[in-house]
Design an enzyme around this catalytic site. Sequence first.
Site, PDB file in Angstrom:
ATOM      1  N   HIS A  64      37.477  40.973  30.217  1.00  0.00           N
ATOM      2  CA  HIS A  64      36.053  40.891  30.603  1.00  0.00           C
ATOM      3  C   HIS A  64      35.337  40.042  29.549  1.00  0.00           C
ATOM      4  CE1 HIS A  64      32.414  42.473  32.603  1.00  0.00           C
ATOM      5  NE2 HIS A  64      31.870  42.497  31.388  1.00  0.00           N
ATOM      6  N   ASP A 118      31.921  38.496  28.367  1.00  0.00           N
ATOM      7  CA  ASP A 118      30.462  38.557  28.488  1.00  0.00           C
ATOM      8  C   ASP A 118      29.853  37.252  27.965  1.00  0.00           C
ATOM      9  OD1 ASP A 118      29.798  41.204  29.580  1.00  0.00           O
ATOM     10  OD2 ASP A 118      30.830  41.953  27.804  1.00  0.00           O
ATOM     11  N   GLY A 174      28.085  49.644  23.456  1.00  0.00           N
ATOM     12  CA  GLY A 174      27.772  50.902  22.772  1.00  0.00           C
ATOM     13  C   GLY A 174      26.515  51.616  23.247  1.00  0.00           C
ATOM     14  N   ASP A 187      30.331  48.618  34.846  1.00  0.00           N
ATOM     15  CA  ASP A 187      30.292  47.993  33.513  1.00  0.00           C
ATOM     16  C   ASP A 187      29.224  48.681  32.651  1.00  0.00           C
ATOM     17  OD1 ASP A 187      30.380  46.277  31.358  1.00  0.00           O
ATOM     18  OD2 ASP A 187      29.679  44.510  32.447  1.00  0.00           O
TER      19      ASP A 187
HETATM   20  C1  DX5 Z   1      27.292  45.302  28.541  1.00  0.00           C
HETATM   21  C2  DX5 Z   1      28.602  44.617  28.531  1.00  0.00           C
HETATM   22  C3  DX5 Z   1      29.837  45.452  28.545  1.00  0.00           C
HETATM   23  C4  DX5 Z   1      30.001  46.412  27.423  1.00  0.00           C
HETATM   24  C5  DX5 Z   1      30.961  47.511  27.801  1.00  0.00           C
HETATM   25  O1  DX5 Z   1      26.318  44.306  28.466  1.00  0.00           O
HETATM   26  O2  DX5 Z   1      28.633  43.834  29.701  1.00  0.00           O
HETATM   27  O3  DX5 Z   1      30.952  44.606  28.650  1.00  0.00           O
HETATM   28  O4  DX5 Z   1      30.420  45.750  26.281  1.00  0.00           O
HETATM   29  O5  DX5 Z   1      31.329  48.311  26.736  1.00  0.00           O
HETATM   30  P1  DX5 Z   1      30.689  49.710  26.249  1.00  0.00           P
HETATM   31  O6  DX5 Z   1      31.723  50.738  26.517  1.00  0.00           O
HETATM   32  O7  DX5 Z   1      30.460  49.492  24.797  1.00  0.00           O
HETATM   33  O8  DX5 Z   1      29.419  49.934  26.981  1.00  0.00           O
HETATM   34 ZN    ZN Z   2      29.910  42.901  31.017  1.00  0.00          ZN
END
Ligand code: DX5
Ligand code: ZN
Length: 221
Positions: A33, A35, A145, A176
């Site tokens: 994934h 981001d 987090g 997500d």
């Molecule tokens: C949120 C992100 C996620 C996030 C998921 O903006 O898209 O990918 O990092 O991880 P945790 O478990 O830390 O929410």
């Molecule tokens: Zn994400």
Amino acid sequence: MKNKISASLMCADFFNLKETVKLLEKHNVDYLHIDIMDGKFVPNLGIGSDCIKALKKHTSIPFDYHIMVKEPDSIIDLLGIRENDIVSVHYESSSQIQRTLDNIKKYNCKVMIAINPATPLCVLEELIYYIDGINLLMVNPGFAGQKMVDNCKKKADKVGRIIRKFKRDDIIFEVDGNISFEHAKMLKQFGANMFVAGTSSLFLDCNLEQNIGKMQVALEE
Ligand code: DX5
Ligand code: ZN
């Protein structure tokens, strides 16, 4: 559809990225994934195009791009998207979202709409004909987090119902943000079939191998 794990790379230890990706490969994690952020659509910066290119050279795991960028059409050609990748874009990020979805389809990848905690779900009734999947954010995107936003459990239930109403059992239903082992089990019951695993699961307590196993068990049960 088999439940899929998408490992959130922004949550990995960047100093040991190579070892992390090798472990994810060894344990057959389904997607990375990625981001992508611009500091405008979300108040953070994510993984950049040079980092993506370097990663693409060294792993065969497909990428699950989560684009959090204003007017994403301007950057999609920088991402090295391949046929077996997945790309999600936010409903609010493009002034012509259907055109953006079509534009991404030129890569023959899977294309998904990303839905924020406050995005009205009625937009799915219009967009469902143009998408391969839905990325339902359980937090306001931008940071790892965070805690799940209160109403998102109900929202996941509603998304599952919409998918059934439109008889789209082929659709990818990704969740997500704050996907702990417990949340994954709960969301699976609403029909979620792809789980972004970040600091709440895979990258918890620096115990990646054990956590992958725990997530695989949680999704099989
Ligand atoms: C949120 C992100 C996620 C996030 C998921 O903006 O898209 O990918 O990092 O991880 P945790 O478990 O830390 O929410
Ligand atoms: Zn994400």
